[in-house]
Design a protein around this motif. Structure first.
Motif, mmCIF file in Angstrom:
data_model
loop_
_atom_site.group_PDB
_atom_site.id
_atom_site.type_symbol
_atom_site.label_atom_id
_atom_site.label_comp_id
_atom_site.label_asym_id
_atom_site.label_seq_id
_atom_site.Cartn_x
_atom_site.Cartn_y
_atom_site.Cartn_z
ATOM 1 N N UNK A 192 -7.129 -0.443 19.576
ATOM 2 C CA UNK A 192 -5.699 -0.295 19.872
ATOM 3 C C UNK A 192 -4.856 -0.753 18.691
ATOM 4 N N UNK A 193 -5.275 -1.819 18.026
ATOM 5 C CA UNK A 193 -4.585 -2.330 16.841
ATOM 6 C C UNK A 193 -4.669 -1.320 15.704
ATOM 7 N N UNK A 194 -5.873 -0.824 15.430
ATOM 8 C CA UNK A 194 -6.073 0.168 14.368
ATOM 9 C C UNK A 194 -5.263 1.427 14.640
ATOM 10 N N UNK A 195 -5.321 1.920 15.868
ATOM 11 C CA UNK A 195 -4.600 3.147 16.221
ATOM 12 C C UNK A 195 -3.095 2.980 16.045
ATOM 13 N N UNK A 196 -2.572 1.821 16.416
ATOM 14 C CA UNK A 196 -1.134 1.589 16.298
ATOM 15 C C UNK A 196 -0.689 1.611 14.840
ATOM 16 N N UNK A 197 -1.489 1.014 13.956
ATOM 17 C CA UNK A 197 -1.136 1.026 12.537
ATOM 18 C C UNK A 197 -1.211 2.441 11.981
ATOM 19 N N UNK A 198 -2.254 3.159 12.340
ATOM 20 C CA UNK A 198 -2.403 4.522 11.816
ATOM 21 C C UNK A 198 -1.296 5.454 12.321
ATOM 22 N N UNK A 199 -0.848 5.232 13.543
ATOM 23 C CA UNK A 199 0.300 6.019 14.025
ATOM 24 C C UNK A 199 1.561 5.671 13.238
ATOM 25 N N UNK A 244 1.828 4.511 10.075
ATOM 26 C CA UNK A 244 1.818 5.001 8.691
ATOM 27 C C UNK A 244 1.479 6.489 8.609
ATOM 28 N N UNK A 245 1.091 7.065 9.767
ATOM 29 C CA UNK A 245 0.724 8.489 9.828
ATOM 30 C C UNK A 245 -0.375 8.818 8.825
ATOM 31 N N UNK A 246 -1.359 7.948 8.780
ATOM 32 C CA UNK A 246 -2.488 8.115 7.853
ATOM 33 C C UNK A 246 -3.610 7.184 8.283
ATOM 34 N N UNK A 258 0.820 -1.222 0.000
ATOM 35 C CA UNK A 258 0.000 0.000 0.000
ATOM 36 C C UNK A 258 0.851 1.268 0.000
ATOM 37 N N UNK A 259 2.173 1.106 0.022
ATOM 38 C CA UNK A 259 3.064 2.262 -0.031
ATOM 39 C C UNK A 259 3.660 2.677 1.291
#
Length: 222
Positions: free
Chosen positions: A50-57, A59-61, A30-31
């Motif tokens: 918590x899982x979703x938030x960690x990934x978004x932090x 990739x900063x998106x 996904x880049x």
């Protein structure tokens, strides 16, 4: 020790490496270049928000729109195939004293736990005591609530229970619960230095395999 509480993924089954490898592949495609080691360091043991938030932090998106679709497809593939046990896990559980209360406290769903216990031949080993951070408590790991819930269900004070954990996230919650915590670094995702990471969190006892765990707990038959 009046009760034994197990994490599941990465303690009893070899799912942590496979799951985090899939996340790393997806994010890279996904880049957002991510290695399996980076995924395990940042996402292992997490679930839900918590899982979703960690990934978004990381990739900063926001998560890409098709993330959960791809994740479900991978889960369905693994569900059908089954995931093998961590070396020594089945023998260890089967050798536990018959009257020793035991439970699983996992970030995964109870359906996932039950499916893979069946796959490794331990469908009957924990009775009804399969507990999920997604289903049984409002706050999952790294909070201690799930361990408290499991101990209450077993009828044992948490201070008299032993928790077996492999991940930093799980160990953090286990330590906060007030139980005796033993870190297990037996699965394939536990590379060099994994034991040191757990010790830095405050896990005083870390073992590298189930045979050593049995000796530390004084469990005969292992």
């Amino acid at each position: 020790m009046k009760a034994l509480i197990f994490d599941f993924d990465g303690v009893l089954i070899e799912s942590e490496f496979a799951g985090n490898a899939q996340v790393a592949r997806y994010l890279t495609e996904a880049g957002y270049p991510t290695t399996t080691e980076q995924a395990m360091a940042r996402f292992m043991g997490l679930s839900g928000a918590a899982f979703t938030d960690a990934i978004e932090r990381w990739i900063n998106a926001p998560l890409p729109a098709d993330f959960w679709e791809k994740r479900r497809a991978e889960d369905e593939r693994i569900w059908a195939a089954g995931i093998d046990a961590v070396a020594g896990a089945v023998h260890f559980v089967r050798a536990l004293p018959p009257g020793l209360p035991r439970a699983i406290a996992s970030s995964s769903s109870t359906a996932w736990i039950a499916r893979h216990l069946e796959h490794i031949g331990l469908a009957d080993a924990f009775g009804p005591h399969l507990y999920s951070g997604k289903e049984h408590v409002a706050r999952g790991k790294p909070n201690p609530d799930l361990y408290w819930h499991a101990a209450d269900a077993l009828g044992v004070p948490i201070a008299e229970a032993v928790i077996i954990e492999d991940s930093p996230v799980g160990a953090t919650g286990a330590l906060a619960s007030g139980a005796r915590v033993i870190g297990l670094s037996a699965a394939t995702h536990c590379g060099p230095g994994h034991d040191a990471v757990l010790r830095e969190l405050g896990v005083a006892e870390v073992v590298g395999d189930f045979a050593t765990l049995a000796r530390v707990l004084g469990i005969s038959g292992n």
